[in-house]
Design a protein around this motif. Sequence first.
Motif, mmCIF file in Angstrom:
data_model
loop_
_atom_site.group_PDB
_atom_site.id
_atom_site.type_symbol
_atom_site.label_atom_id
_atom_site.label_comp_id
_atom_site.label_asym_id
_atom_site.label_seq_id
_atom_site.Cartn_x
_atom_site.Cartn_y
_atom_site.Cartn_z
ATOM 1 N N MET A 133 0.821 -1.151 0.021
ATOM 2 C CA MET A 133 0.158 -0.190 -0.042
ATOM 3 C C MET A 133 0.843 1.270 0.146
ATOM 4 O O MET A 133 0.446 2.083 -0.715
ATOM 5 N N ARG A 134 1.614 1.436 0.665
ATOM 6 C CA ARG A 134 2.720 2.575 0.974
ATOM 7 C C ARG A 134 3.455 2.714 -0.379
ATOM 8 O O ARG A 134 4.134 3.854 -0.814
ATOM 9 N N ALA A 135 4.090 1.394 -0.905
ATOM 10 C CA ALA A 135 4.592 1.675 -2.169
ATOM 11 C C ALA A 135 3.911 2.164 -3.121
ATOM 12 O O ALA A 135 4.238 2.843 -4.151
ATOM 13 N N GLY A 136 2.456 1.849 -3.273
ATOM 14 C CA GLY A 136 1.593 2.467 -4.075
ATOM 15 C C GLY A 136 1.604 4.055 -4.017
ATOM 16 O O GLY A 136 1.122 4.576 -5.035
ATOM 17 N N SER A 137 1.288 4.277 -2.698
ATOM 18 C CA SER A 137 1.242 5.840 -2.390
ATOM 19 C C SER A 137 2.310 6.383 -2.809
ATOM 20 O O SER A 137 2.168 7.828 -3.377
ATOM 21 N N TRP A 138 3.517 5.976 -2.572
ATOM 22 C CA TRP A 138 4.633 6.489 -2.916
ATOM 23 C C TRP A 138 4.727 7.061 -4.615
ATOM 24 O O TRP A 138 5.237 7.906 -5.117
ATOM 25 N N ARG A 139 4.346 5.760 -5.453
ATOM 26 C CA ARG A 139 4.160 6.109 -6.846
ATOM 27 C C ARG A 139 3.318 7.119 -7.114
ATOM 28 O O ARG A 139 3.717 7.879 -8.134
ATOM 29 N N ALA A 140 2.240 7.236 -6.524
ATOM 30 C CA ALA A 140 1.356 8.206 -6.914
ATOM 31 C C ALA A 140 2.108 9.622 -6.446
ATOM 32 O O ALA A 140 2.011 10.613 -7.490
ATOM 33 N N LEU A 141 2.720 9.861 -5.394
ATOM 34 C CA LEU A 141 3.313 11.156 -4.921
ATOM 35 C C LEU A 141 4.461 11.311 -5.919
ATOM 36 O O LEU A 141 4.880 12.441 -6.342
ATOM 37 N N LEU A 163 12.384 3.149 5.769
ATOM 38 C CA LEU A 163 13.262 4.004 4.884
ATOM 39 C C LEU A 163 14.157 3.211 4.141
ATOM 40 O O LEU A 163 14.132 3.298 2.626
ATOM 41 N N ASP A 164 14.769 2.208 4.707
ATOM 42 C CA ASP A 164 15.769 1.300 3.798
ATOM 43 C C ASP A 164 15.083 0.515 2.621
ATOM 44 O O ASP A 164 15.570 0.526 1.649
ATOM 45 N N GLU A 165 13.725 0.117 3.239
ATOM 46 C CA GLU A 165 12.833 -0.729 2.241
ATOM 47 C C GLU A 165 12.434 0.096 0.863
ATOM 48 O O GLU A 165 12.571 -0.305 0.057
ATOM 49 N N MET A 166 12.292 1.441 1.235
ATOM 50 C CA MET A 166 11.815 2.436 0.114
ATOM 51 C C MET A 166 12.775 2.260 -1.054
ATOM 52 O O MET A 166 12.516 2.655 -2.228
ATOM 53 N N LYS A 167 14.452 2.173 -0.752
ATOM 54 C CA LYS A 167 15.091 2.103 -1.733
ATOM 55 C C LYS A 167 15.020 1.147 -2.749
ATOM 56 O O LYS A 167 15.431 1.009 -3.883
ATOM 57 N N GLU A 168 14.137 0.130 -2.654
ATOM 58 C CA GLU A 168 13.862 -0.989 -3.445
ATOM 59 C C GLU A 168 12.948 -0.695 -4.458
ATOM 60 O O GLU A 168 12.777 -1.127 -5.422
#
Length: 298
Positions: A133-141, A163-168
Motif C-alpha cells: 500500500m505505501r509503495a503504491g502511495s509513493w508511486r502516486a506522490l 526508509l531502507d525498504e523504500m530504496k527497493e
Amino acid sequence: MSIHKTVKLANGLAMPSLGLGTWQQRDADVVKRVVGQALSTGYQLIDTASVYRNEAAIGDMLTEIFNGPGSTIQRKDIWITSKLAPTQQGYEKAKQAVLDSLEKLQTDYIDLYLIHWPGASRLKPDSPKHREMRAGSWRALEELYEQGKVRSIGVSNFTTRHLDEMKEYAKIQPMVNQCEMHPLCQQTELLQYCAQNSIAFTAYASLGEGALVNGDVKLPQLDAVAARRPDLTPAQILLMWGLQKGVAVIPKASSAGRIQENFDVLAKAELSAQDVTDLDGIGNKPEKHFCWHAGHIA
C-alpha cells in the motif's frame, strides 16, 4: 552547532526551519485565527494533514490573506505541508487525496506532501499488505511531484527499516521524514540515517505534547539550562535544542502569546555546548513516545 532559518532539501528547495503545527485544531474559526496570527507574526510554514480535518479552514484563511487589500504576503512566500491519512494509502486513493487537499487548501501546488504513517488502515500491524500500500502511495506522490502538484515529497513516522525498504521501490527518495523528537525521544539512530541519506528531518511534539514544560514530566537538566538562560522559556530551550541539531520544528500553539514565543526563538542566542550536552543527557531508554510510534508496523 548553530541554527538556520531554512533546511535544505535534496531537490534544492529551502524549507523554513520553524513552522506552525495545527494538529488537534479543527474549529474553523480557531484555525483561521491561529493561522492569521502566525502569518502576521512572521511564520512561513503551515503544517497540516488530511487527518487533521482543517485543510479547508487553512485554505480559506490563506486565500483571504493573499487576496487582502494591501497584503504583502503571497502564495510563494508560504510553505504548506500536508499529509496522506492511513485511510488513503494505495496508488489511486493517494492520488485523489492530494487532489482533494489541493482543492481544500485552494492552491495549485503543495510545497511538501508526506505519507503520514507507514501503515494502512484496517490491516493487522504485521500484514505484508502495508508495504504494498505505501509503495503504491509513493508511486502516486512521485507522479504528482513530476507534474508539479507537489514541490517535494516525503514521509512521516517512518523508521530506518521503512526508509531502507523504500530504496527497493522508490524512483525518488523521500526528501523529509517528520517524526516525534525531544530530549526523551532523541531519535539518534534515525537522525544519523536521515543525514547519511540526504533526508531532511522535521521534529513534531518538541515539547512532549506539553508534558515537558507544564510540570507533568520533571526534567532537572532542563531546569538547570533555564536557570542559566533566563532569556529563554523552557519551551524555547527545547525548540532551540532541536534547531541546533539541524532539524525543522513545528510547535503547535493557539494563543497569540505562544505563537510569538515560539517564533522568537529564531532571534535568540543559541544554546551553549554545555546546555546541549545537558539536554542530550536526558536521553531515555527506551525512548519515550507521547505520540505515534511505527516500530510495530510491517
